[in-house]
Write an enzyme that holds these catalytic residues in place. Structure first.
Site, PDB file in Angstrom:
ATOM      1  N   ASP A  98     -99.035 -53.604 -18.825  1.00 58.76           N
ATOM      2  CA  ASP A  98     -99.423 -54.538 -19.880  1.00 58.76           C
ATOM      3  C   ASP A  98    -100.899 -54.405 -20.244  1.00 58.76           C
ATOM      4  OD1 ASP A  98     -96.882 -55.418 -19.932  1.00 58.76           O
ATOM      5  OD2 ASP A  98     -97.265 -57.397 -19.088  1.00 58.76           O
ATOM      6  N   GLY A  99    -101.734 -54.105 -19.259  1.00 61.80           N
ATOM      7  CA  GLY A  99    -103.172 -53.964 -19.528  1.00 61.80           C
ATOM      8  C   GLY A  99    -103.446 -52.870 -20.548  1.00 61.80           C
ATOM      9  N   ARG A 123    -115.163 -74.287  -8.720  1.00 64.23           N
ATOM     10  CA  ARG A 123    -116.066 -75.291  -9.259  1.00 64.23           C
ATOM     11  C   ARG A 123    -115.505 -75.777 -10.591  1.00 64.23           C
ATOM     12  NH1 ARG A 123    -121.239 -76.508  -6.930  1.00 64.23           N
ATOM     13  NH2 ARG A 123    -120.746 -76.027  -4.757  1.00 64.23           N
ATOM     14  N   SER A 181     -95.388 -66.016 -21.710  1.00 62.18           N
ATOM     15  CA  SER A 181     -94.707 -65.622 -20.463  1.00 62.18           C
ATOM     16  C   SER A 181     -95.681 -65.011 -19.454  1.00 62.18           C
ATOM     17  CB  SER A 181     -93.577 -64.634 -20.769  1.00 62.18           C
ATOM     18  OG  SER A 181     -94.074 -63.514 -21.454  1.00 62.18           O
ATOM     19  N   TYR A 236    -100.070 -65.294 -18.307  1.00 66.15           N
ATOM     20  CA  TYR A 236    -100.970 -66.148 -17.516  1.00 66.15           C
ATOM     21  C   TYR A 236    -100.699 -67.639 -17.766  1.00 66.15           C
ATOM     22  CZ  TYR A 236    -105.421 -66.910 -15.014  1.00 66.15           C
ATOM     23  OH  TYR A 236    -106.391 -67.275 -14.110  1.00 66.15           O
ATOM     24  N   ALA A 248    -105.325 -75.252 -12.655  1.00 62.33           N
ATOM     25  CA  ALA A 248    -105.700 -76.220 -11.627  1.00 62.33           C
ATOM     26  C   ALA A 248    -106.327 -77.470 -12.219  1.00 62.33           C
ATOM     27  CB  ALA A 248    -106.623 -75.577 -10.587  1.00 62.33           C
TER      28      ALA A 248
END
EC number: 2.7.1.23
Lengths: 272, 272, 272, 272
Positions: D62-63, D140, D170, D172, D194
């Site tokens: 993919d990259g 952080r 689909s 990240y 997060a």
């Protein structure tokens, strides 16, 4: 009685709070300051690693408390100067009444599990909240191998892996989708930051277990971050080992039960 | 040696498997059948609640195993006849080799925590996986109050509340977003079905704790479901109490370690 | 101008609010009541399916609003009598000022997508929030096949499948882990209740698509629930088809933008 | 016909695949190489930013595909050399048969939305998958303010914020808990890495909308990462603006429908 004062970096308001406490406590109690507090309060400040006291008053936020628990010796009383303050016991408006309780000895010391952490057998600082193994390049997923007590558990592709104590389960691990562990649970939780596969669930392991994290593949340099305070570089082939420390985190508490604390800090207003 | 055979309802293939085992085991071993197995194998079948044996061979899926653990006495060896089979030990193609291991005594008995469950002080069947309190009307959210050891934890609006053992943590609780508890963890997990608020996280409590669930508000009739097998009606004001049973679930195992089992059954193919 | 009043069942307080509005609005406006409102306010009440008006004032909660949108004709102004009230526009203390705005015509009518729903080609009531296909037995997972525009998408084992509009994306679908769709998105979201596998993610499909849900396997009777108000039995082999309706849900709004509404109702206090 | 070959850095196997294709395609087709391919195949390689062709064959993962779509001009045919390969069309064992289809013109060009991205009004590279704003210091948390079409949506504390296209949903964004958007959806999804609070849900916005992300507070330097390929530093006060590009990502496809692709790549093996 020996009381230490540790304040958030460059926080003048924190020093003012410290001063108001110092004026209330008995003159025969010994007072010591960390270098930050000494900047504002005068006297010779001690480096945080040299502080040992009967009570360490932390004025700031969770970061200040975690830094003390990582470096100093003694039970901590945290005063919240802003933010959610999972680890601080009191708010600013409770400083006066709480100081009197302190003087009268009307408090408890609660103990909490700490983690001991090794890189390739070298012991690092203990953690109160969590150890995080994280890719050192943002948005570049890494592959981690996880072992429990020497047994291979799984390989995970993710931004990072967190091993948290019950205390830390309401912090970063929670942001990563981890469950809340009651303080009375003898366990640790392994959770994942942005896992590539949603098949893997956070895993709870017994507190007697040793969790090992290895970086799989080459060219996968990563970071190990302890309680969000200390950072170590790790590279492919390195092993990070995490288990229960012999040391405990000790917190000064005025609350009757851990459930009061839980509801105040962690589980409030859930219904709506 | 006394071996019992319990099969999935109306499953002729299961009976054929049973027959193939019976032909292998020593003639002096006593064999007993449940009523379902007797339908196909002849003889007088016993009701599952009357079965007590040195080894109970369950042929079917997790439901068959759970029904045995809820009603019969003895360690269970589960043979998977389709489905994921978290609780079954072997697949069909391992029946022959496993029977020989059984005959040679090359197996272990693993014990797992069971839950004891009360409605208003009346004890019900023990659970191996989980107890679920669920609204009795689909898509009609209920409000539940949750207490741990008599302390109020939180009020939750949801379709239901699950209390699961480590064994059950990979089952229905997992579908509700709960974490995986290693079999060695001394704890239970509380998770929620379609919670109204996403603020509440699954909570892990120690195995010594008692979790109480009360239905808040009026006109909120609900159901209590034990291991997906038994159903009880509960109404506003009723208290469901869940804690660790004195009884254990016992599983016959041929694997070397619980980690082998975990990887085989629960955590496979995570990387992609 | 014709104003209809529909209130929550048996809610005397709701009738009192209705009365206070009636006293404020011009005497030449025609007022009609549903049978519930008529119980308290006198006159002959109309069945909700016979109500057609320039504005329908809903006094109660989201359920009352959804019932009107499913059965009556006209834009709805919801007054929240308790609960979160995603679909209600005003709180009790805004009734006076909002009535004056209504009289002066200082309001907008916002349109929102509705779903049309078929079982085996028979059209049912439209939905404003969501259609849910759910196992008819609690804690008994079903297997559903999902198709989009005739193309097979996936098979899912779960307690249920939800297809929600942008309006409904903040309701039950959100409890099931679904994303929030801004009201301006031309799409629907498919989410899952207690999915057996955590691999499947909620799926957003274009508003022009048709989503079909089939129950896989035998003996898998299920329920179809429309906006939490109407329930239909479905059985193995039945096809539920869901697409955008020609009809729109219409809401009376006093807010300047949909973003004000979103922040007030859906996304408040996120930081902590 | 002009065909370009771009391969993964230092990948000799990729060059071998390229060679096998070159041997099959008509001699009168013009072939060009990027600098990496030229290392192995000889000739003068072009920098990827100078490549423009009727078909660009990407050999890698993919990259490689994302790098082409960010820098070169022309529709891409991706050959997967390992990994999941959401963006690659074929596997190594399909190279021969697919090359013949290419020669016979038996393929389609599918277009997909790209994002255009600005920092403080300066336009950067377009993205095919996602733009990520991320704290520049691991573990952080930062505070981000999110606006849609100039309207304030929410403030979020998290490691980062992702804005993804349907194609990128689909990738990240999915790791961050975002939903899957079918390729036909005209929208983008905002998801969070997060997040400090679990109250906030991923948000789907229309493709015509502009999403702005501002870093709140001081001393909160962050990174902007485009398709995991390019990185920019951003600081407090900077505004990142993301909307639909005029350019499209173009993919060579041999599949009959997007649903075939979806099932092959994204939604396989969900049942267990």
């Amino acid at each position: 009685m020996k009381v230490a004062f540790v304040i958030r970096k460059d926080c003048k308001r924190c020093a003012t709070i410290a001063k108001s406490i110092i004026e209330l406590i008995p003159p025969d109690w010994e007072k010591i300051y960390d270098t930050e507090a000494a900047k504002f309060l005068g006297g010779v400040g001690k480096d945080i690693t040299e502080i040992s006291a009967d009570i360490i008053i932390a004025i700031g936020g969770d970061g200040t408390v975690l830094r003390i628990l990582q470096n100093a010796k003694g039970p901590v009383l945290g005063i919240n100067m802003g933010g959610l303050g999972f680890l601080t016991e009191i708010e600013i408006d409770e400083v006066g009444s709480s100081t009197y309780k302190l003087i009268r000895g009307e408090y408890k010391i609660n103990e909490a599990m700490k983690l001991k952490v090794y890189i390739n057998g070298r012991r690092l600082e203990d953690c109160t909240n969590e150890a995080v193994v994280h890719t050192d390049r943002i948005a570049r997923i890494r592959q981690f191998k996880i072992y429990v007590d020497g047994h291979f558990l799984t390989t995970i592709k993710s931004d990072g892996v967190i091993v948290a104590t019950p205390t830390g389960s309401s912090s970063y691990s929670s942001s990563a989708g981890g469950p809340l562990l009651l303080p009375t649970v003898r366990g640790m939780v392994i959770s994942y930051l942005a896992p590539y596969s949603s098949r893997i669930k956070p895993v709870v392991v017994p507190s007697e277990s040793t969790v090992e994290i290895k970086i799989a593949g080459n060219d996968q340099d990563s970071l190990l971050i302890l309680d969000g305070q200390k950072e170590y570089k790790i590279k492919s082939g390195d092993t990070v080992s995490i288990s229960m420390s012999e040391e405990k985190a000790r917190f000064v508490s005025f609350r009757e039960s851990i459930y009061d604390r839980l509801r105040d800090k962690v589980i409030k207003h859930v219904v709506n």
